[in-house]
Write a protein that holds these residues in place. Structure first.
Motif, PDB file in Angstrom:
ATOM      1  N   GLY A  44       0.828  -1.198   0.000  1.00 39.10           N
ATOM      2  CA  GLY A  44       0.000   0.000   0.000  1.00 39.10           C
ATOM      3  C   GLY A  44       0.862   1.247   0.000  1.00 39.10           C
ATOM      4  N   LYS A  45       0.432   2.244   0.751  1.00 44.96           N
ATOM      5  CA  LYS A  45       1.193   3.495   0.867  1.00 44.96           C
ATOM      6  C   LYS A  45       1.214   3.904   2.323  1.00 44.96           C
ATOM      7  N   GLN A  46       2.419   4.017   2.890  1.00 43.09           N
ATOM      8  CA  GLN A  46       2.576   4.328   4.310  1.00 43.09           C
ATOM      9  C   GLN A  46       2.111   5.746   4.610  1.00 43.09           C
ATOM     10  N   VAL A  47       1.473   5.882   5.786  1.00 38.91           N
ATOM     11  CA  VAL A  47       0.955   7.189   6.177  1.00 38.91           C
ATOM     12  C   VAL A  47       0.700   7.197   7.682  1.00 38.91           C
TER      13      VAL A  47
ATOM     14  N   GLY B  72      -3.052   7.763   2.552  1.00 40.04           N
ATOM     15  CA  GLY B  72      -2.276   6.557   2.211  1.00 40.04           C
ATOM     16  C   GLY B  72      -3.166   5.486   1.620  1.00 40.04           C
ATOM     17  N   ARG B  73      -2.647   4.286   1.555  1.00 42.69           N
ATOM     18  CA  ARG B  73      -3.400   3.121   1.107  1.00 42.69           C
ATOM     19  C   ARG B  73      -3.091   1.999   2.076  1.00 42.69           C
ATOM     20  N   ASP B  74      -4.093   1.584   2.829  1.00 43.38           N
ATOM     21  CA  ASP B  74      -3.885   0.722   4.004  1.00 43.38           C
ATOM     22  C   ASP B  74      -3.803  -0.762   3.618  1.00 43.38           C
ATOM     23  N   PRO B  75      -2.615  -1.362   3.648  1.00 37.59           N
ATOM     24  CA  PRO B  75      -2.486  -2.787   3.317  1.00 37.59           C
ATOM     25  C   PRO B  75      -3.028  -3.701   4.414  1.00 37.59           C
ATOM     26  N   ILE B  76      -3.111  -3.203   5.649  1.00 35.56           N
ATOM     27  CA  ILE B  76      -3.665  -4.015   6.733  1.00 35.56           C
ATOM     28  C   ILE B  76      -5.166  -4.195   6.534  1.00 35.56           C
ATOM     29  N   TYR B  77      -5.847  -3.116   6.218  1.00 31.59           N
ATOM     30  CA  TYR B  77      -7.287  -3.203   5.961  1.00 31.59           C
ATOM     31  C   TYR B  77      -7.554  -4.079   4.740  1.00 31.59           C
TER      32      TYR B  77
ATOM     33  N   ASN C 291       0.517   3.898  15.476  1.00 31.16           N
ATOM     34  CA  ASN C 291       0.022   5.107  14.815  1.00 31.16           C
ATOM     35  C   ASN C 291       0.599   5.322  13.424  1.00 31.16           C
ATOM     36  N   VAL C 292       1.090   4.243  12.813  1.00 33.12           N
ATOM     37  CA  VAL C 292       1.601   4.321  11.454  1.00 33.12           C
ATOM     38  C   VAL C 292       0.982   3.207  10.616  1.00 33.12           C
ATOM     39  N   ILE C 293       0.302   3.584   9.555  1.00 30.77           N
ATOM     40  CA  ILE C 293      -0.187   2.590   8.602  1.00 30.77           C
ATOM     41  C   ILE C 293       1.008   2.173   7.736  1.00 30.77           C
ATOM     42  N   PRO C 294       1.371   0.910   7.721  1.00 31.71           N
ATOM     43  CA  PRO C 294       2.608   0.496   7.045  1.00 31.71           C
ATOM     44  C   PRO C 294       2.456   0.458   5.520  1.00 31.71           C
ATOM     45  N   GLU C 295       3.568   0.291   4.888  1.00 30.71           N
ATOM     46  CA  GLU C 295       3.572   0.188   3.432  1.00 30.71           C
ATOM     47  C   GLU C 295       3.275  -1.239   2.971  1.00 30.71           C
TER      48      GLU C 295
END
Length: 444
Positions: free
Chosen positions: A232-235, A243-248, A286-290
């Motif tokens: 995704g895209k980290q944010v 961003g773009r959440d790879p966890i979701y 608190n960080v959405i990973p890449e």
């Protein structure tokens, strides 16, 4: 003893009694020898693809019986060839030799204290699945059969295979074809002489010693390894829209892939399971990973269901990623097809199985086992029969027995004699059924 009984019986019944008695006597004669072999192998376990000392032991023992030995298959694999005194088919008997990266906690006098390197890291090693028993039982049968080779109609190929549980020194995901039964086959272990049938067995905790369990058709599930990378895209966690959440996206994938079983598979044919056992992504809250990485397994007891899942899953994951404006890489690596017992072979060998310890100790399974075995690849080449042998003392609570792959897993010594007799019965009884089995196989 049987000579006295034979005096009052017809010649045919007398010969059948003689056959049963010499097999029983031979198995009894090698029982203590087989137990000592098994305890030695148990105390000195070796991981998959690293069974060097076990392989040397097998070669030494086979040679001492007068059996021709061949090596150079699948790194540590061994083939023994015994020609019987009478004309007949070529029959294969298979045992696996590798142990597991487990610390033993049984407290046995011959418990393993061994350590070895598994996937680059030092680990304790234990025969936690009974492959030590498999190797010893096949050696015991080889010794008894070699001493009675004049009674054998045909040729016996003893297959001692490494790395059924995977290799300690390779990437089992990308190099699975380079180990175990697939590598034995690729290296020509079964080419000369070429068996027309193969038999195998597995000791199982929670089943009483002296008892044999079997069924025709699927006896063990298929197994395929699954690896998914979602990008995704980290944010910052407070601004997910940037961003773009790879966890979701991964959470949706895990949920949606279950529809391949519940909505896409024809469950009248069999079952399927898709399980994710490892998820790795992110370092803080608190960080959405890449990136997120998932590892899982796919199991089925039907090849059509299996193939459907394998074909559809990559497309489902990739479309799920697109819906979340992410990308996904899907890798699937086969471990084993469904292990299938040939129906004709199983039916014709059932009387032989019943005679090993008595009809009351022979059981037909209602369902296949959920685990998997690379023995399945042999069964794609020829009719095969795979049975389970009880490994827990009959006077114990079966429900409380430590299962296979557990640090407390134990194989009862009494189990070994049953395995030796089973191997011998297969060799002595199959020639009578060979023509019918091969005719049915060739008509598939």
């Amino acid at each position: 003893m049987y000579k006295k009984i034979c005096l009052s019986l017809p010649l045919f019944l007398c010969s059948q009694l003689s056959l049963a008695d010499w097999i029983d006597d031979s198995a009894q004669n090698v029982e203590s020898y087989t137990i000592k072999l098994r305890q030695h192998i148990h105390q000195h376990p070796e991981l998959g693809n690293m069974e060097f000392k076990t392989s040397e032991l097998v070669q030494k023992e086979l040679k001492s019986y007068g059996i021709e030995v061949r090596k150079g298959y699948a790194k540590t694999g061994v083939i023994g060839i015994l020609k019987g005194g009478q004309a007949g088919p070529v029959m294969a008997l298979r045992a696996d030799m590798d142990a597991l990266p487990i610390e033993e906690k049984t407290g046995l006098s011959f418990a393993s204290k061994a350590k070895a390197v598994y996937q680059g890291k030092e680990t304790s090693v234990m025969h936690g699945c009974g492959h030590d028993a498999h190797t010893a039982m096949l050696l015991g049968a080889a010794k008894a059969l070699a001493a009675n080779k004049d009674k054998i109609a045909g040729t016996v190929v003893f297959v001692f295979q490494p790395a059924e549980e995977g290799g300690a020194d390779v990437d089992n995901f990308t190099q699975g074809s380079q180990i175990g039964s697939r590598k034995m086959i690729a290296d020509g272990a079964l080419n000369n002489p070429k068996p027309e049938v193969i038999f195998g067995m597995h000791v199982m905790a929670g089943m009483p010693s002296g008892h044999i369990f079997y069924k025709d058709g699927a006896i063990l599930n298929s197994a395929d390894h699954l690896r998914i990378q979602v990008n995704g895209k980290q944010v910052h966690g407070s601004m997910p829209w940037l961003g773009r959440d790879p966890i979701y996206a991964s959470s949706q994938m895990i949920s949606n892939m279950q529809s391949l079983v519940s909505r896409r598979a024809d469950l009248t044919k069999g079952m399927g399971v898709i399980s994710i056992g490892s998820i790795q992504g992110g370092t803080t809250g608190n960080v959405i990973p890449e990136q997120v990485n998932m590892v899982g397994t796919i199991r089925s007891n039907n090849e059509d269901v299996r193939k459907g899942i394998l074909n559809e899953l990559p497309k489902l994951i990739e479309h799920n990623a697109q819906a979340n404006d992410a990308t996904a890489k899907v890798e699937i690596a086969p471990y084993a097809p469904v292990t299938v017992n040939d129906k004709t072979l199983t039916k014709l060998m059932q009387p032989a199985l019943a005679k090993i310890n008595g009809q009351e100790k022979l059981h037909v399974l209602d369902n296949n086992a959920s685990a998997s075995e690379d023995f399945a690849y042999y069964g794609q080449l020829m009719p095969s029969l795979f049975i389970f042998i009880g490994a827990t003392p009959a006077d114990q609570d079966m429900a409380k027995a430590a299962p296979n792959h557990n640090p407390m897993f134990i194989v009862d010594d009494a189990t070994l004699k049953t395995g030796v007799k089973s191997h011998m019965k297969f060799v002595m009884e199959y020639p009578k059924a060979a023509a019918q089995v091969q005719n049915a196989w060739n008509q598939k």
